[in-house]
Design a protein around this motif. Structure first.
Motif, PDB file in Angstrom:
ATOM      1  N   PRO A  10       0.767  -0.760  -0.188  1.00 61.39           N
ATOM      2  CA  PRO A  10       0.019   0.441  -0.180  1.00 61.39           C
ATOM      3  C   PRO A  10       0.926   1.360  -0.037  1.00 61.39           C
ATOM      4  O   PRO A  10       2.257   1.143   0.751  1.00 61.39           O
ATOM      5  CB  PRO A  10      -0.709  -0.239   1.620  1.00 61.39           C
ATOM      6  N   TYR A  11       0.241   1.982  -0.792  1.00 64.42           N
ATOM      7  CA  TYR A  11       0.659   3.785  -0.322  1.00 64.42           C
ATOM      8  C   TYR A  11       0.083   4.615  -0.137  1.00 64.42           C
ATOM      9  O   TYR A  11      -0.773   4.868   0.251  1.00 64.42           O
ATOM     10  CB  TYR A  11       0.999   4.040  -1.879  1.00 64.42           C
ATOM     11  N   ALA A  12       0.192   5.599   0.317  1.00 66.89           N
ATOM     12  CA  ALA A  12      -0.319   6.912   0.679  1.00 66.89           C
ATOM     13  C   ALA A  12      -0.609   8.044   0.329  1.00 66.89           C
ATOM     14  O   ALA A  12       1.136   8.562   0.168  1.00 66.89           O
ATOM     15  CB  ALA A  12      -0.455   6.692   2.691  1.00 66.89           C
ATOM     16  N   PHE A  13      -1.582   8.530   0.797  1.00 69.08           N
ATOM     17  CA  PHE A  13      -1.416  10.441  -0.078  1.00 69.08           C
ATOM     18  C   PHE A  13      -1.503  11.216   0.487  1.00 69.08           C
ATOM     19  O   PHE A  13      -1.372  12.479   0.759  1.00 69.08           O
ATOM     20  CB  PHE A  13      -2.871  10.163  -1.596  1.00 69.08           C
ATOM     21  N   ASP A  14      -1.704  10.694   1.628  1.00 70.88           N
ATOM     22  CA  ASP A  14      -1.584  12.267   3.159  1.00 70.88           C
ATOM     23  C   ASP A  14      -0.784  12.242   4.009  1.00 70.88           C
ATOM     24  O   ASP A  14      -0.069  13.050   4.086  1.00 70.88           O
ATOM     25  CB  ASP A  14      -2.879  11.085   4.694  1.00 70.88           C
ATOM     26  N   THR A  15       0.527  10.948   3.907  1.00 70.64           N
ATOM     27  CA  THR A  15       1.851  11.094   4.654  1.00 70.64           C
ATOM     28  C   THR A  15       2.573  11.378   3.284  1.00 70.64           C
ATOM     29  O   THR A  15       4.005  10.506   3.110  1.00 70.64           O
ATOM     30  CB  THR A  15       1.881  10.012   6.029  1.00 70.64           C
ATOM     31  N   ASN A  16       2.084  12.666   2.422  1.00 69.54           N
ATOM     32  CA  ASN A  16       2.733  13.072   1.644  1.00 69.54           C
ATOM     33  C   ASN A  16       3.099  14.015   1.472  1.00 69.54           C
ATOM     34  O   ASN A  16       2.044  14.941   1.061  1.00 69.54           O
ATOM     35  CB  ASN A  16       2.043  12.363   0.365  1.00 69.54           C
ATOM     36  N   ASP A  17       4.275  14.401   0.548  1.00 66.58           N
ATOM     37  CA  ASP A  17       4.789  16.279   0.137  1.00 66.58           C
ATOM     38  C   ASP A  17       4.260  16.836  -0.756  1.00 66.58           C
ATOM     39  O   ASP A  17       3.925  17.631  -0.736  1.00 66.58           O
ATOM     40  CB  ASP A  17       6.305  16.091   0.608  1.00 66.58           C
ATOM     41  N   MET A  18       2.869  15.488  -1.582  1.00 64.33           N
ATOM     42  CA  MET A  18       2.441  16.920  -2.584  1.00 64.33           C
ATOM     43  C   MET A  18       1.735  17.165  -1.615  1.00 64.33           C
ATOM     44  O   MET A  18       1.224  17.910  -2.312  1.00 64.33           O
ATOM     45  CB  MET A  18       1.744  15.561  -3.365  1.00 64.33           C
ATOM     46  N   ARG A  19       1.292  17.249  -0.313  1.00 64.41           N
ATOM     47  CA  ARG A  19       0.335  18.282  -0.046  1.00 64.41           C
ATOM     48  C   ARG A  19       0.952  19.570   0.429  1.00 64.41           C
ATOM     49  O   ARG A  19      -0.260  20.507   1.214  1.00 64.41           O
ATOM     50  CB  ARG A  19      -0.049  17.969   1.259  1.00 64.41           C
ATOM     51  N   PHE A  20       1.242  20.023   0.185  1.00 63.70           N
ATOM     52  CA  PHE A  20       2.432  21.063  -0.289  1.00 63.70           C
ATOM     53  C   PHE A  20       1.866  21.644  -1.460  1.00 63.70           C
ATOM     54  O   PHE A  20       1.826  23.108  -1.689  1.00 63.70           O
ATOM     55  CB  PHE A  20       3.760  21.376  -0.216  1.00 63.70           C
ATOM     56  N   SER A  21       0.478  21.010  -1.934  1.00 64.38           N
ATOM     57  CA  SER A  21       0.281  21.607  -3.466  1.00 64.38           C
ATOM     58  C   SER A  21      -1.208  22.507  -2.942  1.00 64.38           C
ATOM     59  O   SER A  21      -1.440  22.264  -2.333  1.00 64.38           O
ATOM     60  CB  SER A  21       0.127  20.669  -4.274  1.00 64.38           C
ATOM     61  N   PRO A  22      -1.100  23.980  -3.751  1.00 69.94           N
ATOM     62  CA  PRO A  22      -2.125  24.517  -3.773  1.00 69.94           C
ATOM     63  C   PRO A  22      -3.632  23.264  -3.084  1.00 69.94           C
ATOM     64  O   PRO A  22      -3.950  22.442  -3.745  1.00 69.94           O
ATOM     65  CB  PRO A  22      -2.045  25.185  -4.914  1.00 69.94           C
ATOM     66  N   GLY A  23      -4.200  23.394  -1.696  1.00 65.10           N
ATOM     67  CA  GLY A  23      -5.459  23.486  -1.356  1.00 65.10           C
ATOM     68  C   GLY A  23      -4.612  22.096  -0.268  1.00 65.10           C
ATOM     69  O   GLY A  23      -5.907  21.518   0.191  1.00 65.10           O
ATOM     70  N   GLY A  24      -3.356  21.565  -1.086  1.00 62.71           N
ATOM     71  CA  GLY A  24      -3.498  20.670  -0.148  1.00 62.71           C
ATOM     72  C   GLY A  24      -3.126  20.325   1.408  1.00 62.71           C
ATOM     73  O   GLY A  24      -3.228  19.884   2.265  1.00 62.71           O
ATOM     74  N   GLY A  25      -2.823  21.971   2.085  1.00 66.42           N
ATOM     75  CA  GLY A  25      -2.799  21.108   3.751  1.00 66.42           C
ATOM     76  C   GLY A  25      -1.639  22.059   4.515  1.00 66.42           C
ATOM     77  O   GLY A  25      -1.829  22.308   4.917  1.00 66.42           O
ATOM     78  N   PHE A  26      -0.891  21.328   3.871  1.00 67.50           N
ATOM     79  CA  PHE A  26       0.583  21.854   4.206  1.00 67.50           C
ATOM     80  C   PHE A  26       1.139  23.022   3.004  1.00 67.50           C
ATOM     81  O   PHE A  26       1.273  23.558   2.547  1.00 67.50           O
ATOM     82  CB  PHE A  26       2.001  21.016   3.641  1.00 67.50           C
ATOM     83  N   VAL A  27       1.804  23.847   4.309  1.00 71.01           N
ATOM     84  CA  VAL A  27       2.331  25.078   4.489  1.00 71.01           C
ATOM     85  C   VAL A  27       3.569  25.627   4.588  1.00 71.01           C
ATOM     86  O   VAL A  27       4.775  25.870   4.092  1.00 71.01           O
ATOM     87  CB  VAL A  27       1.651  26.685   4.515  1.00 71.01           C
TER      88      VAL A  27
END
Length: 293
Positions: A201-218
């Motif tokens: 399994p992979y995961a999109f939540d524990t993922n630096d892709m959430r630095f993208s706009p709207g992803g929640g990480f700033v």
């Protein structure tokens, strides 16, 4: 109707811990190498990529802005990530697109020289859901060959950007040489597809892709706080049942100077805990194939 989805999984019968040397948790660091494989009219593709730091798409013309955003990953981001892994003694899987491997073989050769794994991430950075079966089979073969040529080592893993097709896993098996794929997001425990093929399994939540706009990480701490929180929970659960944690990274995202500390803080936390196995996905898959219950 015939049920094609498994909603139950291991519920009520989760396998006990079985990682090497009594580890409570297997941690998989996955670095996506996509630079040069993003869609680009200048490269002869049908359109430009429009997913990155900004929400803007240049239609019908080359987009040098987007191209240089991606190229930052190879020119600067990779070196910071590689140094962080070296500092904390962590081995990772670099999931590379075939066209990226063809354009930056020097990078993947450096990856291999450091003891990391290189796996397959499609030819271009695109989903496969709409691909015709024959086209997808040819793409898989081309990707595998390009990475083997660049690295001098045949890849054994596959991960599709976003949606695979209904044929993807069968095509991987038909191609041969693939020990695992990561095209599921539905569990914290690996499983077997058949007697030889492992699904990690992979995961999109524990993922630096959430630095993208709207992803929640700033801030870098947004990434580290979230990932460390997930690690601590899985580490606790790992005392009684098998757990695997995937941490997704991208050269051009976490490799930015304002974000790299997030990865460094995560690595410091994880390596400070006993009984944690940080391993490339090929090693996790090989272990699971032998010890799966």
């Amino acid at each position: 109707m015939t049920e094609r989805r498994d909603f139950k999984g291991y519920f009520g019968a989760e396998p006990p811990p079985n990682w090497p040397q009594g580890a409570r948790l297997a941690v998989s660091l996955v670095v996506n190498v996509e630079e040069g494989a993003e869609l680009s009219i200048a490269d002869g593709d049908e359109r430009n990529e429009n997913t990155y730091e900004i929400r803007e798409e240049v239609v019908g013309y080359p987009d040098p802005c987007m191209e240089t955003h991606f190229t930052y990953g190879t020119r600067q981001g990779y070196a910071r990530i590689a140094k962080a892994f070296e500092t904390y003694g962590a081995k990772a899987t670099f999931s590379s697109c075939g066209r990226a491997a063809e354009r930056s073989p020097w990078l993947l050769q450096d990856v291999v020289s450091r003891g990391h794994e290189v796996s397959c991430h499609g030819w271009r950075w695109e989903r496969q859901a709409e691909m015709a079966r024959a086209d997808e089979a040819a793409m898989i073969a081309r990707t595998h060959a390009a990475i083997e040529t660049a690295c001098g080592v045949a890849p054994v893993g596959w991960h599709t950007r976003s949606a695979p097709s209904v044929n993807t896993r069968d095509l991987l098996l038909e191609h041969g040489g693939f020990a695992y794929d990561s095209d599921v997001y539905d569990d914290d425990i690996p499983r077997m597809h058949d007697a030889t093929h492992v699904i990690l399994p992979y995961a999109f939540d524990t993922n630096d892709m959430r630095f993208s706009p709207g992803g929640g990480f700033v801030q870098h701490s947004d990434f580290s706080n979230y990932v460390i929180g997930a690690f601590d929970r899985l580490y606790a659960e790992g005392a009684g049942a098998v757990r695997i944690m995937s941490i997704g990274l991208h050269l051009r995202l976490i490799g930015r100077p304002g974000r790299i500390k997030g990865l460094e803080d995560v690595l410091a936390h994880i390596t400070g805990k006993p009984d944690v196995w940080i391993a490339p996905r090929r090693e996790i898959a090989a272990h699971w194939k032998v010890h799966a219950q």
